[in-house]
Design a protein around this motif. Structure first.
Motif, PDB file in Angstrom:
ATOM      1  N   ILE A   1       0.876  -1.282  -0.018  1.00 44.12           N
ATOM      2  CA  ILE A   1       0.012  -0.037   0.059  1.00 44.12           C
ATOM      3  C   ILE A   1       1.163   1.307  -0.109  1.00 44.12           C
ATOM      4  CG2 ILE A   1      -1.825   1.263   1.131  1.00 44.12           C
ATOM      5  CD1 ILE A   1      -2.682  -1.356   2.398  1.00 44.12           C
ATOM      6  N   PRO A   2       0.725   1.928  -1.190  1.00 43.70           N
ATOM      7  CA  PRO A   2       1.629   3.420  -1.197  1.00 43.70           C
ATOM      8  C   PRO A   2       1.498   4.142  -0.060  1.00 43.70           C
ATOM      9  CG  PRO A   2       0.555   2.754  -3.103  1.00 43.70           C
ATOM     10  CD  PRO A   2       0.095   1.708  -2.274  1.00 43.70           C
ATOM     11  N   ALA A   3       2.611   4.667   0.671  1.00 47.89           N
ATOM     12  CA  ALA A   3       2.785   5.746   1.614  1.00 47.89           C
ATOM     13  C   ALA A   3       1.979   5.005   2.906  1.00 47.89           C
ATOM     14  CB  ALA A   3       1.866   6.698   1.389  1.00 47.89           C
ATOM     15  N   ILE A   4       1.572   3.777   3.151  1.00 48.14           N
ATOM     16  CA  ILE A   4       1.401   3.170   4.357  1.00 48.14           C
ATOM     17  C   ILE A   4       2.290   2.203   4.487  1.00 48.14           C
ATOM     18  CG2 ILE A   4      -0.469   1.754   5.437  1.00 48.14           C
ATOM     19  CD1 ILE A   4      -1.399   4.628   4.960  1.00 48.14           C
ATOM     20  N   THR A   5       2.650   0.937   3.720  1.00 45.66           N
ATOM     21  CA  THR A   5       3.369   0.073   4.169  1.00 45.66           C
ATOM     22  C   THR A   5       4.734  -0.128   2.906  1.00 45.66           C
ATOM     23  OG1 THR A   5       2.175  -1.652   2.378  1.00 45.66           O
ATOM     24  CG2 THR A   5       1.474  -1.421   4.754  1.00 45.66           C
TER      25      THR A   5
ATOM     26  N   SER B   1       6.513 -12.877  -2.749  1.00 38.32           N
ATOM     27  CA  SER B   1       5.934 -12.507  -3.657  1.00 38.32           C
ATOM     28  C   SER B   1       5.178 -11.152  -3.444  1.00 38.32           C
ATOM     29  CB  SER B   1       4.941 -13.049  -4.560  1.00 38.32           C
ATOM     30  OG  SER B   1       3.968 -13.798  -3.579  1.00 38.32           O
ATOM     31  N   TYR B   2       4.643 -10.228  -4.277  1.00 38.66           N
ATOM     32  CA  TYR B   2       3.722  -9.208  -3.744  1.00 38.66           C
ATOM     33  C   TYR B   2       2.685  -8.792  -4.810  1.00 38.66           C
ATOM     34  CZ  TYR B   2       5.739  -5.825  -7.142  1.00 38.66           C
ATOM     35  OH  TYR B   2       6.048  -5.406  -8.457  1.00 38.66           O
ATOM     36  N   ILE B   3       1.659  -7.971  -4.410  1.00 38.52           N
ATOM     37  CA  ILE B   3       0.641  -7.469  -5.419  1.00 38.52           C
ATOM     38  C   ILE B   3       0.356  -6.186  -4.907  1.00 38.52           C
ATOM     39  CG2 ILE B   3      -1.576  -7.606  -6.333  1.00 38.52           C
ATOM     40  CD1 ILE B   3      -1.478 -10.678  -5.693  1.00 38.52           C
ATOM     41  N   PRO B   4       0.466  -5.196  -5.504  1.00 33.93           N
ATOM     42  CA  PRO B   4      -0.056  -3.838  -5.600  1.00 33.93           C
ATOM     43  C   PRO B   4      -1.516  -3.956  -4.762  1.00 33.93           C
ATOM     44  CG  PRO B   4       1.297  -3.869  -7.329  1.00 33.93           C
ATOM     45  CD  PRO B   4       0.907  -5.131  -7.014  1.00 33.93           C
ATOM     46  N   VAL B   5      -1.846  -2.892  -3.780  1.00 37.68           N
ATOM     47  CA  VAL B   5      -3.120  -3.087  -3.274  1.00 37.68           C
ATOM     48  C   VAL B   5      -4.236  -2.824  -4.371  1.00 37.68           C
ATOM     49  CG1 VAL B   5      -3.358  -0.331  -3.104  1.00 37.68           C
ATOM     50  CG2 VAL B   5      -4.949  -2.030  -1.602  1.00 37.68           C
ATOM     51  N   ARG B   6      -5.129  -3.764  -4.390  1.00 41.11           N
ATOM     52  CA  ARG B   6      -6.475  -3.863  -5.396  1.00 41.11           C
ATOM     53  C   ARG B   6      -7.675  -3.535  -4.421  1.00 41.11           C
ATOM     54  NH1 ARG B   6      -7.247  -9.430  -7.134  1.00 41.11           N
ATOM     55  NH2 ARG B   6      -8.701  -8.496  -8.549  1.00 41.11           N
ATOM     56  N   LEU B   7      -8.478  -2.585  -5.232  1.00 41.50           N
ATOM     57  CA  LEU B   7      -9.649  -2.091  -4.627  1.00 41.50           C
ATOM     58  C   LEU B   7     -10.989  -2.425  -5.517  1.00 41.50           C
ATOM     59  CD1 LEU B   7      -8.434   1.432  -3.318  1.00 41.50           C
ATOM     60  CD2 LEU B   7      -8.425  -0.718  -2.079  1.00 41.50           C
ATOM     61  N   PRO B   8     -11.417  -3.701  -5.741  1.00 42.49           N
ATOM     62  CA  PRO B   8     -12.372  -3.963  -6.577  1.00 42.49           C
ATOM     63  C   PRO B   8     -13.594  -3.724  -5.570  1.00 42.49           C
ATOM     64  CG  PRO B   8     -11.623  -5.973  -5.806  1.00 42.49           C
ATOM     65  CD  PRO B   8     -10.761  -4.944  -5.152  1.00 42.49           C
ATOM     66  N   HIS B   9     -14.769  -3.355  -6.586  1.00 44.38           N
ATOM     67  CA  HIS B   9     -16.169  -3.027  -6.298  1.00 44.38           C
ATOM     68  C   HIS B   9     -16.386  -2.119  -5.118  1.00 44.38           C
ATOM     69  CE1 HIS B   9     -17.248  -5.383  -9.638  1.00 44.38           C
ATOM     70  NE2 HIS B   9     -16.668  -6.352  -9.204  1.00 44.38           N
ATOM     71  N   GLU B  10     -16.879  -2.948  -3.922  1.00 44.88           N
ATOM     72  CA  GLU B  10     -17.055  -2.248  -2.733  1.00 44.88           C
ATOM     73  C   GLU B  10     -15.836  -1.953  -1.709  1.00 44.88           C
ATOM     74  OE1 GLU B  10     -20.969  -4.372  -3.982  1.00 44.88           O
ATOM     75  OE2 GLU B  10     -18.682  -4.733  -3.862  1.00 44.88           O
ATOM     76  N   VAL B  11     -14.642  -2.476  -2.113  1.00 41.71           N
ATOM     77  CA  VAL B  11     -13.469  -2.351  -1.599  1.00 41.71           C
ATOM     78  C   VAL B  11     -13.072  -1.082  -1.371  1.00 41.71           C
ATOM     79  CG1 VAL B  11     -11.131  -3.087  -1.081  1.00 41.71           C
ATOM     80  CG2 VAL B  11     -13.196  -4.834  -1.744  1.00 41.71           C
ATOM     81  N   ALA B  12     -13.237  -0.318  -2.546  1.00 43.23           N
ATOM     82  CA  ALA B  12     -12.783   1.058  -2.874  1.00 43.23           C
ATOM     83  C   ALA B  12     -13.432   2.052  -1.725  1.00 43.23           C
ATOM     84  CB  ALA B  12     -12.898   1.667  -4.180  1.00 43.23           C
ATOM     85  N   PRO B  13     -14.596   2.261  -1.578  1.00 48.96           N
ATOM     86  CA  PRO B  13     -15.252   2.989  -0.734  1.00 48.96           C
ATOM     87  C   PRO B  13     -14.949   2.776   0.585  1.00 48.96           C
ATOM     88  CG  PRO B  13     -17.144   1.832  -1.829  1.00 48.96           C
ATOM     89  CD  PRO B  13     -15.678   1.568  -2.519  1.00 48.96           C
ATOM     90  N   LEU B  14     -14.808   1.420   0.945  1.00 47.54           N
ATOM     91  CA  LEU B  14     -14.420   0.996   2.503  1.00 47.54           C
ATOM     92  C   LEU B  14     -12.980   1.431   2.555  1.00 47.54           C
ATOM     93  CD1 LEU B  14     -15.866  -2.496   2.399  1.00 47.54           C
ATOM     94  CD2 LEU B  14     -16.866  -0.563   3.869  1.00 47.54           C
ATOM     95  N   PHE B  15     -12.273   1.157   1.826  1.00 49.84           N
ATOM     96  CA  PHE B  15     -10.850   1.588   2.016  1.00 49.84           C
ATOM     97  C   PHE B  15     -10.474   3.011   2.017  1.00 49.84           C
ATOM     98  CE2 PHE B  15      -6.399   2.429   0.379  1.00 49.84           C
ATOM     99  CZ  PHE B  15      -5.585   1.869   1.162  1.00 49.84           C
ATOM    100  N   ARG B  16     -11.375   3.922   1.138  1.00 49.34           N
ATOM    101  CA  ARG B  16     -11.488   5.416   1.435  1.00 49.34           C
ATOM    102  C   ARG B  16     -11.612   5.690   2.850  1.00 49.34           C
ATOM    103  NH1 ARG B  16     -10.971   8.729  -3.081  1.00 49.34           N
ATOM    104  NH2 ARG B  16     -10.782   7.442  -5.096  1.00 49.34           N
ATOM    105  N   ALA B  17     -12.842   5.097   3.211  1.00 49.62           N
ATOM    106  CA  ALA B  17     -13.369   5.480   4.645  1.00 49.62           C
ATOM    107  C   ALA B  17     -12.278   5.162   5.668  1.00 49.62           C
ATOM    108  CB  ALA B  17     -14.949   4.807   4.828  1.00 49.62           C
ATOM    109  N   TRP B  18     -11.741   4.091   5.398  1.00 50.41           N
ATOM    110  CA  TRP B  18     -10.694   3.644   6.395  1.00 50.41           C
ATOM    111  C   TRP B  18      -9.527   4.327   6.593  1.00 50.41           C
ATOM    112  CZ3 TRP B  18      -5.498   2.013   5.380  1.00 50.41           C
ATOM    113  CH2 TRP B  18      -4.831   1.444   6.443  1.00 50.41           C
TER     114      TRP B  18
END
Length: 355
Positions: free
Chosen positions: A235-239, A259-276
């Motif tokens: 997660i950029p600027a977090i981890t 291994s790694y994957i940059p954070v993904r924000l599909p569907h309802e995850v995006a607004p939840l992540f923004r609120a977090w």
């Protein structure tokens, strides 16, 4: 914004994708409850028994390294705010927010259903992945032991499996995993997102402490079980500042690869992540989302095969370069593990034993 202690999501809104009826807490009712009975009690975890007709899920996605998987549970009590499986709860008319981490489903017939699948005459052996959607070793596994039941069947039939988890609870099954490992029938991936307990506690509030996961890698490796590590999501600027330290630490513990994957924000995850972000990191929320959109071609999420797991643009290139150099310094990247499929034997009592 009120934050429920010990939970990941700060919201519990319903999905809008399926035209579900929207539910809102009645403020007057909450006022009355608090006046009469005190503060509203913490949300407790509820588990509903589910009896599916089949247990194997098959996929043909070109950027996923398995063709079949089992998920013993729906929802996950770990409460990881970034979890890409959260939107699946909308199919149950439940919120991908707090419902996803508090209203869980368990499939106690999983091993029985798998036994029936493995007994079919036309069954084609391929590694079964566990932990691809929700964690097979989340806290309720302690009592339900569904994952262990499945492993016992895989040991009996000498069937290969990949397991992904962020819980040190997996070490309780070292006896079964070591049995499979002797025949190259298992590979385990431990997820370690951050070494900072404060960050981990907000990201993954009910997942084990990062050091317990590092210790699980050490114990699995010492038992001869092939174990790799995942530092996903980055997660950029977090981890992202921890990439080098994380790679070095898991390698020291015995991980064979990382291994790694940059954070993904599909569907309802995006607004939840923004609120977090607004609740826990308001000072950098805008910066984090700006970098994520740069990684994802100007969107909150990129669903396209090929780029969804890697990201694109300058930030993606930077993360990839740092990760590659860290792996080389740690002496990782030379081994490619493959599991055997030639040892499979049908379950005892299967019809195909007669032929």
């Amino acid at each position: 914004m009120a934050i429920e202690r010990g939970r990941g999501a700060t919201l519990n809104g319903d999905s809008h994708r399926f035209n579900l009826p929207q539910r809102e807490a009645d403020g007057d009712w909450l006022d009355t409850v608090e006046q009469l009975d005190g503060p509203v009690p913490r949300r407790r975890t509820q588990v509903t028994v589910e009896h599916p007709r089949t247990i194997l899920t098959r996929n043909a996605s070109p950027d996923i390294g398995f063709s079949q998987s089992i998920n013993a549970y729906r929802g996950c009590e770990h409460g990881c705010i970034y979890c890409f499986a959260r939107p699946s709860h909308a199919y149950h008319d439940l919120s991908p927010g707090l419902d996803f981490e508090t209203r869980l489903f368990a499939k106690p017939d999983a091993a029985k259903l798998l036994r029936a699948e493995l007994s079919k005459r036309n069954y084609v052996v391929a590694p079964i992945a566990m932990g691809t959607n929700t964690d097979p070793y989340q806290p309720i596994e302690k009592d339900w032991r569904i994952t262990r039941d499945i492993l016992e069947l895989l040991v009996e039939t000498r069937h290969p499996t990949f397991i992904t988890t962020k819980s040190d609870r997996i070490v309780r099954d070292i006896d079964l995993l070591a049995d499979l490992a002797r025949d190259r029938l298992v590979a385990v991936m431990l997820s370690v997102t951050s070494l900072d307990p404060a960050i981990a506690h907000t990201l993954e509030p009910r997942a084990p402490h990062p050091l317990r996961r590092i210790e699980a890698i050490r114990q699995l490796s010492a038992a001869g079980i092939p174990v790799t590590a995942s530092i996903s999501p980055v997660i950029p600027a977090i981890t992202d500042h921890e990439i080098e330290a994380l790679v070095a630490r898991v390698a020291q513990a015995g991980a064979r690869e990382v291994s790694y994957i940059p954070v993904r924000l599909p569907h309802e995850v995006a607004p939840l992540f923004r609120a977090w972000l607004d609740a826990h990191y308001p000072d950098r929320a805008a910066k984090v989302m700006a970098i994520i959109r740069d990684l994802r071609g100007g969107r909150d999420n990129d669903p396209d095969f090929g780029t969804r797991m890697r990201g694109q643009g300058v930030w993606a290139d930077l993360i990839r370069t740092r990760f590659s150099k860290a792996r080389k310094r740690a002496g990782l990247g030379a081994e490619r593990l493959t599991l055997r499929t030639d040892l499979f034997r049908p379950p005892e009592g299967a019809q195909m034993r007669l032929f």
